[in-house]
Every structure is written in structure tokens, then in C-alpha cells.
Design a protein around this motif. Sequence first.
Motif, PDB file in Angstrom:
ATOM      1  N   ILE A   1       0.669  16.615 -37.463  1.00  0.00           N
ATOM      2  CA  ILE A   1       0.215  15.276 -37.083  1.00  0.00           C
ATOM      3  C   ILE A   1       0.393  15.055 -35.583  1.00  0.00           C
ATOM      4  N   ALA A   2       1.539  15.463 -35.049  1.00  0.00           N
ATOM      5  CA  ALA A   2       1.810  15.257 -33.624  1.00  0.00           C
ATOM      6  C   ALA A   2       0.815  16.015 -32.754  1.00  0.00           C
ATOM      7  N   LEU A   3       0.483  17.239 -33.144  1.00  0.00           N
ATOM      8  CA  LEU A   3      -0.405  18.060 -32.328  1.00  0.00           C
ATOM      9  C   LEU A   3      -1.840  17.561 -32.331  1.00  0.00           C
ATOM     10  N   ARG A   4      -2.217  16.806 -33.349  1.00  0.00           N
ATOM     11  CA  ARG A   4      -3.575  16.257 -33.367  1.00  0.00           C
ATOM     12  C   ARG A   4      -3.812  15.334 -32.180  1.00  0.00           C
ATOM     13  N   THR A   5      -2.793  14.571 -31.829  1.00  0.00           N
ATOM     14  CA  THR A   5      -2.928  13.664 -30.692  1.00  0.00           C
ATOM     15  C   THR A   5      -2.465  14.296 -29.385  1.00  0.00           C
ATOM     16  N   ALA A   6      -1.612  15.306 -29.472  1.00  0.00           N
ATOM     17  CA  ALA A   6      -1.027  15.890 -28.262  1.00  0.00           C
ATOM     18  C   ALA A   6      -1.830  17.038 -27.677  1.00  0.00           C
ATOM     19  N   ILE A   7      -2.758  17.614 -28.449  1.00  0.00           N
ATOM     20  CA  ILE A   7      -3.384  18.851 -28.001  1.00  0.00           C
ATOM     21  C   ILE A   7      -4.223  18.662 -26.745  1.00  0.00           C
TER      22      ILE A   7
ATOM     23  N   ASN B   1     -10.548  22.339 -26.693  1.00  0.00           N
ATOM     24  CA  ASN B   1     -11.518  21.525 -27.444  1.00  0.00           C
ATOM     25  C   ASN B   1     -11.752  22.096 -28.840  1.00  0.00           C
ATOM     26  N   ALA B   2     -11.828  23.421 -28.930  1.00  0.00           N
ATOM     27  CA  ALA B   2     -12.013  24.058 -30.237  1.00  0.00           C
ATOM     28  C   ALA B   2     -10.807  23.810 -31.136  1.00  0.00           C
ATOM     29  N   LEU B   3      -9.606  23.914 -30.566  1.00  0.00           N
ATOM     30  CA  LEU B   3      -8.392  23.675 -31.341  1.00  0.00           C
ATOM     31  C   LEU B   3      -8.289  22.217 -31.753  1.00  0.00           C
ATOM     32  N   HIS B   4      -8.702  21.317 -30.859  1.00  0.00           N
ATOM     33  CA  HIS B   4      -8.687  19.891 -31.185  1.00  0.00           C
ATOM     34  C   HIS B   4      -9.616  19.597 -32.363  1.00  0.00           C
ATOM     35  N   ARG B   5     -10.800  20.177 -32.338  1.00  0.00           N
ATOM     36  CA  ARG B   5     -11.737  19.979 -33.454  1.00  0.00           C
ATOM     37  C   ARG B   5     -11.171  20.543 -34.751  1.00  0.00           C
ATOM     38  N   ARG B   6     -10.505  21.660 -34.676  1.00  0.00           N
ATOM     39  CA  ARG B   6      -9.947  22.282 -35.879  1.00  0.00           C
ATOM     40  C   ARG B   6      -8.823  21.419 -36.458  1.00  0.00           C
ATOM     41  N   LEU B   7      -7.955  20.920 -35.592  1.00  0.00           N
ATOM     42  CA  LEU B   7      -6.832  20.108 -36.062  1.00  0.00           C
ATOM     43  C   LEU B   7      -7.290  18.759 -36.612  1.00  0.00           C
ATOM     44  N   ASN B   8      -8.424  18.266 -36.110  1.00  0.00           N
ATOM     45  CA  ASN B   8      -8.900  16.943 -36.516  1.00  0.00           C
ATOM     46  C   ASN B   8     -10.162  17.018 -37.366  1.00  0.00           C
ATOM     47  N   ARG B   9     -10.417  18.181 -37.966  1.00  0.00           N
ATOM     48  CA  ARG B   9     -11.667  18.342 -38.706  1.00  0.00           C
ATOM     49  C   ARG B   9     -11.758  17.403 -39.899  1.00  0.00           C
TER      50      ARG B   9
ATOM     51  N   ILE C   1       5.155  13.099 -31.470  1.00  0.00           N
ATOM     52  CA  ILE C   1       6.085  12.937 -32.602  1.00  0.00           C
ATOM     53  C   ILE C   1       6.487  11.480 -32.763  1.00  0.00           C
ATOM     54  N   LEU C   2       6.789  10.814 -31.654  1.00  0.00           N
ATOM     55  CA  LEU C   2       7.218   9.413 -31.714  1.00  0.00           C
ATOM     56  C   LEU C   2       6.097   8.487 -32.192  1.00  0.00           C
ATOM     57  N   ALA C   3       4.837   8.949 -32.046  1.00  0.00           N
ATOM     58  CA  ALA C   3       3.709   8.122 -32.473  1.00  0.00           C
ATOM     59  C   ALA C   3       3.462   8.184 -33.984  1.00  0.00           C
ATOM     60  N   ILE C   4       4.147   9.093 -34.671  1.00  0.00           N
ATOM     61  CA  ILE C   4       3.965   9.218 -36.129  1.00  0.00           C
ATOM     62  C   ILE C   4       4.594   8.018 -36.828  1.00  0.00           C
ATOM     63  N   GLU C   5       3.883   7.486 -37.782  1.00  0.00           N
ATOM     64  CA  GLU C   5       4.410   6.355 -38.567  1.00  0.00           C
ATOM     65  C   GLU C   5       5.664   6.789 -39.326  1.00  0.00           C
TER      66      GLU C   5
ATOM     67  N   SER D   1       6.647  19.439 -23.146  1.00  0.00           N
ATOM     68  CA  SER D   1       7.570  18.864 -24.131  1.00  0.00           C
ATOM     69  C   SER D   1       7.449  17.343 -24.211  1.00  0.00           C
ATOM     70  N   ASP D   2       7.192  16.693 -23.078  1.00  0.00           N
ATOM     71  CA  ASP D   2       7.014  15.240 -23.089  1.00  0.00           C
ATOM     72  C   ASP D   2       5.788  14.845 -23.898  1.00  0.00           C
ATOM     73  N   VAL D   3       4.748  15.666 -23.814  1.00  0.00           N
ATOM     74  CA  VAL D   3       3.528  15.404 -24.572  1.00  0.00           C
ATOM     75  C   VAL D   3       3.792  15.546 -26.065  1.00  0.00           C
ATOM     76  N   VAL D   4       4.480  16.620 -26.451  1.00  0.00           N
ATOM     77  CA  VAL D   4       4.807  16.840 -27.864  1.00  0.00           C
ATOM     78  C   VAL D   4       5.728  15.736 -28.366  1.00  0.00           C
ATOM     79  N   ARG D   5       6.714  15.387 -27.572  1.00  0.00           N
ATOM     80  CA  ARG D   5       7.651  14.323 -27.946  1.00  0.00           C
ATOM     81  C   ARG D   5       6.926  12.998 -28.181  1.00  0.00           C
ATOM     82  N   SER D   6       5.966  12.680 -27.303  1.00  0.00           N
ATOM     83  CA  SER D   6       5.196  11.444 -27.475  1.00  0.00           C
ATOM     84  C   SER D   6       4.380  11.481 -28.761  1.00  0.00           C
TER      85      SER D   6
END
Length: 227
Positions: free
Chosen positions: A139-145, A207-215, A110-114, A103-108
Motif C-alpha cells: 500500500i505504501a509503495l503505491r503512493t511512494a513509487i 511509470n511501469a512499476l507505478h502502473r503495475r502496483l496500481n493496476r 506508511i504514515l498515510a495508510i489508514e 526513506s522519508d518517501v517510504v515513511r510518508s
Amino acid sequence: MPFDLTVLTPHLDALLAGAALTAEVCGLGIAGAFALATMLGLAAVGESWAGRLARLYVDVFRNVPFVVQVFFLFYGLPEVGVYIDAFWTGVLALGLVGGAYGSDVVRSGILAIEPGVVEAAKVSGLSRLAIISRVVLPIALRTAIRPLGSVFVNLVLSSSILSMITLDEVTGTARGVASETYRPFEVYAFLLAAYAGLTYAVSLAINALHRRLNRHMMTSRTAGKGA
């Protein structure tokens, strides 16, 4: 005494079954941890009673040893009439503690979103639920994954404790085989390989999910280099 993996042959089915059980309990635990981490992360951003409750939950589960949580669920809850078998105790314990750390990772994330991104979504007329599901979380999951991946790998490693509540996962099975064969080196070499394989599988999935979210970002970079 020479290294000889053939001593494991009569016990290979049991060891593989233990590894499969570990993979199953970890897979379900990770799924639960991801769902709980997302809900807690969303709640913890706010200052409402839900946000305070979410932060309290995180503080409690992050400051209590995992083995104590497992023992409480398996041995403590039956005293008040709540009975959960060893398998589902493992799934629940992994989900609860993974949700707290995740949850701390997800929260961070979310807080990083402009702030302007969320404001633009509100101006466009999207509902609160649509803003969360279509804008905030993607957007949050792109950086949190990736950081979440570290949490999930730690859950796989922590699952070895579940052998202490009679769950015949790979650690408990290996311990039994070692005591029966008197060949701990070969048995625990298998155990090392089993956990390495499980954690590597989790890393590959992340890694696969990260590539998909940031494709779309990767596509933009490739296009920029081509120009």
C-alpha cells in the motif's frame, strides 16, 4: 567552427563504454537505495531505538554534500584499512545517500495508510512480518513509487561526481575526449544526450512499476466509467 558529430567517431566506443558503466553503477546504486530506503522507512515510523537511529542516519546523510561522502569512502576509509575500488565506492555512495532521501518517501507512504487497514490485518491473524510484506509495503509503495522515482533520477545525475574518484564513467570519459579533440561542444552534446537517455529510462521504469502496483485501481476506474 561548424557542429560536426563525426569528430566523435574515433572515440565513440569509449563514450558508449562510459555510458554503459554509468548505467551499471546507477542501476546497482538504485537497487541498494531502494532496499535501504524501505528498511529505514519502516524503522523510522516507530519510536524505538531503531527508529531514532534511522532518523539520525537520514539527518546525517541528507546534511553532508554527496561529494564529501564519496571522498570519505574512497580516500578516507583506506586510512583505517578499508579499501573499496572506485566502482563499488560509487555503488555504495549512491545506495547510502539514495536510501537516506528515499526513506522519508517510504515513511510518508506508511504514515498515510489508514490505521484500520493494519488493525484488520492484525485481527485476521497475520504475523508482523506478513502484515509488513503483504499489507503495509504494497500500500505504501503505491503512493511512494513516483516520489521515489525523483530520488532515483537525482542519483543518476549525482553519479557524474564519481568521475572525481577515477571512475571512467561517461562524464569522466567525455572530459578526456573533449581535452583530446578540442571539440567540447560535440562531446558535451553527447553527454547531455546520455544523461537524458539514462534519466528517461529510469522514469519509464518507474511509470511501469507505478502502473503495475496500481493496476487494480485503474481497472476499477475503467469499470466505473463503463458502467
